[in-house]
Design a protein around this motif. Structure first.
Motif, PDB file in Angstrom:
ATOM      1  N   TYR A 126     -31.479 -67.932 -52.820  1.00 47.85           N
ATOM      2  CA  TYR A 126     -30.636 -68.717 -51.921  1.00 47.85           C
ATOM      3  C   TYR A 126     -29.693 -67.817 -51.138  1.00 47.85           C
ATOM      4  O   TYR A 126     -28.722 -67.288 -51.671  1.00 47.85           O
ATOM      5  CB  TYR A 126     -29.851 -69.750 -52.733  1.00 47.85           C
ATOM      6  N   TYR A 166     -28.304 -68.843 -48.128  1.00 47.50           N
ATOM      7  CA  TYR A 166     -27.618 -69.658 -47.112  1.00 47.50           C
ATOM      8  C   TYR A 166     -26.100 -69.526 -47.286  1.00 47.50           C
ATOM      9  O   TYR A 166     -25.558 -69.899 -48.333  1.00 47.50           O
ATOM     10  CB  TYR A 166     -28.039 -71.124 -47.246  1.00 47.50           C
ATOM     11  N   HIS A 215     -29.947 -82.178 -52.829  1.00 49.96           N
ATOM     12  CA  HIS A 215     -30.411 -80.981 -53.534  1.00 49.96           C
ATOM     13  C   HIS A 215     -30.436 -81.121 -55.054  1.00 49.96           C
ATOM     14  O   HIS A 215     -30.698 -80.132 -55.742  1.00 49.96           O
ATOM     15  CB  HIS A 215     -29.500 -79.799 -53.208  1.00 49.96           C
ATOM     16  N   TYR A 256     -38.122 -79.902 -47.301  1.00 46.94           N
ATOM     17  CA  TYR A 256     -38.557 -78.728 -48.090  1.00 46.94           C
ATOM     18  C   TYR A 256     -38.105 -78.918 -49.530  1.00 46.94           C
ATOM     19  O   TYR A 256     -37.389 -79.881 -49.835  1.00 46.94           O
ATOM     20  CB  TYR A 256     -38.071 -77.397 -47.489  1.00 46.94           C
ATOM     21  N   HIS A 269     -34.696 -80.009 -50.788  1.00 50.36           N
ATOM     22  CA  HIS A 269     -34.269 -81.371 -50.482  1.00 50.36           C
ATOM     23  C   HIS A 269     -35.153 -82.357 -51.241  1.00 50.36           C
ATOM     24  O   HIS A 269     -36.229 -82.717 -50.775  1.00 50.36           O
ATOM     25  CB  HIS A 269     -34.367 -81.624 -48.977  1.00 50.36           C
ATOM     26  N   TYR A 296     -35.438 -68.090 -33.048  1.00 49.90           N
ATOM     27  CA  TYR A 296     -34.036 -68.010 -33.437  1.00 49.90           C
ATOM     28  C   TYR A 296     -33.801 -68.883 -34.671  1.00 49.90           C
ATOM     29  O   TYR A 296     -34.043 -70.078 -34.637  1.00 49.90           O
ATOM     30  CB  TYR A 296     -33.122 -68.466 -32.283  1.00 49.90           C
ATOM     31  N   ALA A 332     -34.057 -72.582 -43.405  1.00 50.03           N
ATOM     32  CA  ALA A 332     -35.045 -73.168 -44.305  1.00 50.03           C
ATOM     33  C   ALA A 332     -36.003 -74.053 -43.509  1.00 50.03           C
ATOM     34  O   ALA A 332     -37.212 -74.044 -43.732  1.00 50.03           O
ATOM     35  CB  ALA A 332     -34.334 -73.968 -45.392  1.00 50.03           C
ATOM     36  N   LYS A 333     -35.456 -74.815 -42.555  1.00 45.75           N
ATOM     37  CA  LYS A 333     -36.322 -75.687 -41.756  1.00 45.75           C
ATOM     38  C   LYS A 333     -37.325 -74.866 -40.951  1.00 45.75           C
ATOM     39  O   LYS A 333     -38.427 -75.315 -40.684  1.00 45.75           O
ATOM     40  CB  LYS A 333     -35.498 -76.614 -40.856  1.00 45.75           C
ATOM     41  N   ASP A 336     -31.418 -63.820 -36.702  1.00 42.82           N
ATOM     42  CA  ASP A 336     -30.465 -64.653 -37.438  1.00 42.82           C
ATOM     43  C   ASP A 336     -29.180 -63.858 -37.640  1.00 42.82           C
ATOM     44  O   ASP A 336     -29.220 -62.661 -37.936  1.00 42.82           O
ATOM     45  CB  ASP A 336     -31.051 -65.048 -38.805  1.00 42.82           C
ATOM     46  N   ARG A 337     -28.028 -64.544 -37.485  1.00 44.66           N
ATOM     47  CA  ARG A 337     -26.731 -63.877 -37.644  1.00 44.66           C
ATOM     48  C   ARG A 337     -26.390 -63.572 -39.092  1.00 44.66           C
ATOM     49  O   ARG A 337     -25.498 -62.789 -39.370  1.00 44.66           O
ATOM     50  CB  ARG A 337     -25.617 -64.810 -37.134  1.00 44.66           C
ATOM     51  N   LYS A 392     -29.902 -62.162 -44.498  1.00 46.18           N
ATOM     52  CA  LYS A 392     -31.309 -62.485 -44.212  1.00 46.18           C
ATOM     53  C   LYS A 392     -31.993 -61.386 -43.392  1.00 46.18           C
ATOM     54  O   LYS A 392     -33.220 -61.269 -43.409  1.00 46.18           O
ATOM     55  CB  LYS A 392     -31.399 -63.824 -43.459  1.00 46.18           C
ATOM     56  N   ASN A 422     -30.958 -77.470 -34.531  1.00 45.31           N
ATOM     57  CA  ASN A 422     -29.730 -78.235 -34.751  1.00 45.31           C
ATOM     58  C   ASN A 422     -28.499 -77.528 -34.194  1.00 45.31           C
ATOM     59  O   ASN A 422     -27.442 -78.114 -34.059  1.00 45.31           O
ATOM     60  CB  ASN A 422     -29.533 -78.523 -36.251  1.00 45.31           C
ATOM     61  N   GLN A 424     -24.098 -68.728 -26.872  1.00 45.05           N
ATOM     62  CA  GLN A 424     -23.970 -67.312 -27.277  1.00 45.05           C
ATOM     63  C   GLN A 424     -24.948 -66.413 -26.521  1.00 45.05           C
ATOM     64  O   GLN A 424     -24.751 -65.218 -26.414  1.00 45.05           O
ATOM     65  CB  GLN A 424     -24.307 -67.146 -28.761  1.00 45.05           C
TER      66      GLN A 424
HETATM   67  P1  JHZ Z   1     -29.319 -74.171 -40.751  1.00 46.50           P
HETATM   68  C1  JHZ Z   1     -29.163 -75.743 -44.187  1.00 46.50           C
HETATM   69  O1  JHZ Z   1     -30.545 -75.761 -43.906  1.00 46.50           O
HETATM   70  C2  JHZ Z   1     -28.923 -75.446 -45.630  1.00 46.50           C
HETATM   71  P2  JHZ Z   1     -31.243 -74.705 -42.927  1.00 46.50           P
HETATM   72  C3  JHZ Z   1     -29.072 -76.574 -46.550  1.00 46.50           C
HETATM   73  N1  JHZ Z   1     -30.356 -76.533 -47.246  1.00 46.50           N
HETATM   74  C4  JHZ Z   1     -29.021 -77.933 -45.939  1.00 46.50           C
HETATM   75  O2  JHZ Z   1     -29.038 -78.888 -46.644  1.00 46.50           O
HETATM   76  C5  JHZ Z   1     -29.057 -78.099 -44.473  1.00 46.50           C
HETATM   77  O3  JHZ Z   1     -28.579 -76.966 -43.793  1.00 46.50           O
HETATM   78  C6  JHZ Z   1     -28.373 -79.338 -43.988  1.00 46.50           C
HETATM   79  C7  JHZ Z   1     -28.313 -69.027 -38.402  1.00 46.50           C
HETATM   80  N2  JHZ Z   1     -27.455 -69.082 -37.229  1.00 46.50           N
HETATM   81  O4  JHZ Z   1     -27.922 -74.275 -41.176  1.00 46.50           O
HETATM   82  C8  JHZ Z   1     -27.617 -69.321 -39.691  1.00 46.50           C
HETATM   83  C9  JHZ Z   1     -27.431 -67.986 -36.394  1.00 46.50           C
HETATM   84  O5  JHZ Z   1     -28.084 -66.988 -36.662  1.00 46.50           O
HETATM   85  O6  JHZ Z   1     -29.688 -74.927 -39.572  1.00 46.50           O
HETATM   86  C10 JHZ Z   1     -28.742 -69.892 -40.527  1.00 46.50           C
HETATM   87  O7  JHZ Z   1     -29.461 -68.851 -41.162  1.00 46.50           O
HETATM   88  N3  JHZ Z   1     -26.659 -68.046 -35.284  1.00 46.50           N
HETATM   89  C11 JHZ Z   1     -27.962 -76.445 -47.539  1.00 46.50           C
HETATM   90  O8  JHZ Z   1     -31.329 -73.369 -43.599  1.00 46.50           O
HETATM   91  C12 JHZ Z   1     -29.652 -70.563 -39.502  1.00 46.50           C
HETATM   92  O9  JHZ Z   1     -29.340 -69.997 -38.238  1.00 46.50           O
HETATM   93  C13 JHZ Z   1     -25.942 -69.139 -34.955  1.00 46.50           C
HETATM   94  O10 JHZ Z   1     -25.264 -69.149 -33.931  1.00 46.50           O
HETATM   95  O11 JHZ Z   1     -32.496 -75.295 -42.426  1.00 46.50           O
HETATM   96  C14 JHZ Z   1     -29.360 -72.019 -39.378  1.00 46.50           C
HETATM   97  O12 JHZ Z   1     -29.699 -72.657 -40.548  1.00 46.50           O
HETATM   98  C15 JHZ Z   1     -25.992 -70.270 -35.818  1.00 46.50           C
HETATM   99  C16 JHZ Z   1     -25.220 -71.504 -35.488  1.00 46.50           C
HETATM  100  C17 JHZ Z   1     -26.767 -70.208 -36.948  1.00 46.50           C
HETATM  101  O13 JHZ Z   1     -30.255 -74.717 -41.762  1.00 46.50           O
END
Ligand code: JHZ
Length: 415
Positions: free
Chosen positions: A78, A80, A183, A224, A227, A324, A328-329, A349-350, A354, A386, A394
């Motif tokens: 994990y 995240y 979860h 996934y 969830h 980008y 997880a999605k 990814d920022r 990762k 999302n 950015q």
């Molecule tokens: P992100 C997450 O799912 C985690 P994930 C979890 N499983 C959950 O329940 C849902 O959210 C709701 C990166 N990023 O949050 C950060 C950038 O690089 O949509 C993350 O690695 N630059 C708890 O993993 C990824 O993108 C940015 O500017 O599907 C986004 O992951 C931003 C905003 C994010 O979801």
């Protein structure tokens, strides 16, 4: 997708315990969405698990059938960290400040957050001198929170931990559980723990993506193994009533994680008009019937066909394509569609934890977002759709230089 083999129909509901779950989608067998692979392990076999989604005709809860052990999901694999999205930080701060004011919280209160991650939300209470306690079994995130001065227990939450917290700290005036109720494998244990810990006049707020949006916008990639459940108000109402609590209010955030609800749950009944009308709307639209979900698989399959066609045509025309978000999605989407290094050069990814790793299953490498300006790919597939607005703002320079983004859902589209 149209089933190649009969979809599994057995199993008991995680919430009400009744048999007769009705499966409506199979995403095949996929690796764990957050189990990113180290390059040196690229040749080692990866575990794959079936990903089948079902509806409970008794309590309306949508859920997956497979149960991967929670340790494997949230302790071993994990990465995240909540703090990498400015938008999420803003949303969380607003939530915290609203609670401080609305509930009159002060130095004599207690706020407990379940799945508190790196302390991204609790820090907003702590900086006002309000006592907080985080709970999160993910070891690196809990360590980061503790290092930042947010006391955090690196444990799974349930009735036993609730009792211990109650003994040591007393009842919680506010319990926050954001993006965690999906979860937990032992859903009733988790809710029973919250019921035990919350003060008699306290408030529990639970946020989770809304299953109505999942279906409407075809957000199949949010399915996934982490969830276990996908919630409607109807399913939450039945769940909390079983534990002597009530769904008293509901807020809706259409832009958060593809559409998120915040449920206000309390140990006494005081149901707002807003909550009552959400429940009524779900009944009217049939979210408590199998028919609402039945054709979802066909729509998912259509997205797969369209996106593969689009990426294939772009690739054939000589375009370079990156993605980008090592989200997880993103892992669900790439693995379900079979999109690998033949179509994508890399993912950015920022999250520094990762970078340097490979996406599960398909092994597309993960880089820092600066790669987009260094390499200027022709197209970037938004796996973290999302956060489209945040990412696009950015990446204005990448766009100014002629780069284009592609969004995969609700329909593949070049923006
Ligand atoms: P992100 C997450 O799912 C985690 P994930 C979890 N499983 C959950 O329940 C849902 O959210 C709701 C990166 N990023 O949050 C950060 C950038 O690089 O949509 C993350 O690695 N630059 C708890 O993993 C990824 O993108 C940015 O500017 O599907 C986004 O992951 C931003 C905003 C994010 O979801």
């Amino acid at each position: 997708m149209p089933a190649e083999k009969p979809l599994p129909t057995e199993g008991h509901c995680r919430s009400c315990g009744e048999p007769g779950l009705q499966t409506f989608l199979s995403l095949g067998s996929t690796p764990l969405a957050d189990a990113l692979v180290r390059p040196e392990d690229a040749d080692a076999p990866e575990a794959h698990f079936p990903l089948d989604v079902a509806f409970c005709p008794n309590c309306a809860l949508v859920q997956i059938l497979e149960e991967v052990p929670a340790e494997q999901l949230f302790v071993d694999n994990y990465l995240y960290f909540s703090s990498f999205s400015d938008e999420l930080l803003r949303h969380s701060r607003e939530h915290a400040l609203g609670l401080v004011e609305g509930r009159g919280l002060d130095s004599g209160s207690l706020v407990v957050e379940l799945a508190s991650n790196d302390g991204y939300l609790l820090k907003n209470f702590a900086e006002q001198g309000i006592p907080v306690l985080g709970v999160d079994p993910a070891p690196d995130q809990a360590e980061a929170a503790n290092a930042a001065g947010i006391p955090t227990l690196a444990e799974f939450f349930g009735p036993e931990l609730a009792e211990r917290i109650l003994d040591e700290h007393g009842p919680a005036d506010v319990i926050i559980a954001n993006n965690v109720m999906a979860h937990v494998p032992d859903l009733n244990g988790f809710v029973a723990g919250m019921a035990e810990l919350v003060a008699e006049d306290g408030l529990i707020t639970v946020e989770n993506p809304y299953v109505r949006d999942l279906i409407t916008h075809c957000e199949f990639d949010t399915i996934y193994h982490e969830h276990f459940c996908y919630y409607s108000c109807t399913a939450v109402d039945a769940l909390v009533r079983r534990h002597g609590m009530f769904l008293n209010d509901v807020e809706y955030f259409p832009n958060l994680h593809g559409g998120t609800l915040r449920w206000h749950i309390q140990p006494f009944e005081n149901v707002s008009e807003r909550a009552a009308s959400m429940l009524e709307a779900e009944r009217r639209d049939g979210l408590d019937t199998f028919g609402y979900y039945a054709s979802f698989g066909e729509r998912v399959e259509e997205i797969r066909r369209e996106l593969l066609k689009l990426l294939g045509e772009l690739r054939d025309s000589g375009a370079s394509i990156a993605a980008y978000g090592a989200a997880a999605k993103g892992s669900t989407l790439l693995n379900y569609m079979g999109i690998g290094t033949d179509l994508l050069d890399y993912v950015v990814d920022r999250n520094v934890h990762k970078q340097g790793l490979l996406m599960p299953g398909v092994h597309v490498p993960i880089k820092d977002p600066s790669a987009l300006l260094e390499e200027q790919p022709d197209y970037v597939l938004l796996l973290a759709w999302n956060f489209t607005e945040e990412i696009i703002s950015q990446q204005s320079e990448y766009l100014d230089r002629g780069g284009r983004f592609i969004t995969p859902i609700p329909r593949p589209e070049i923006l």
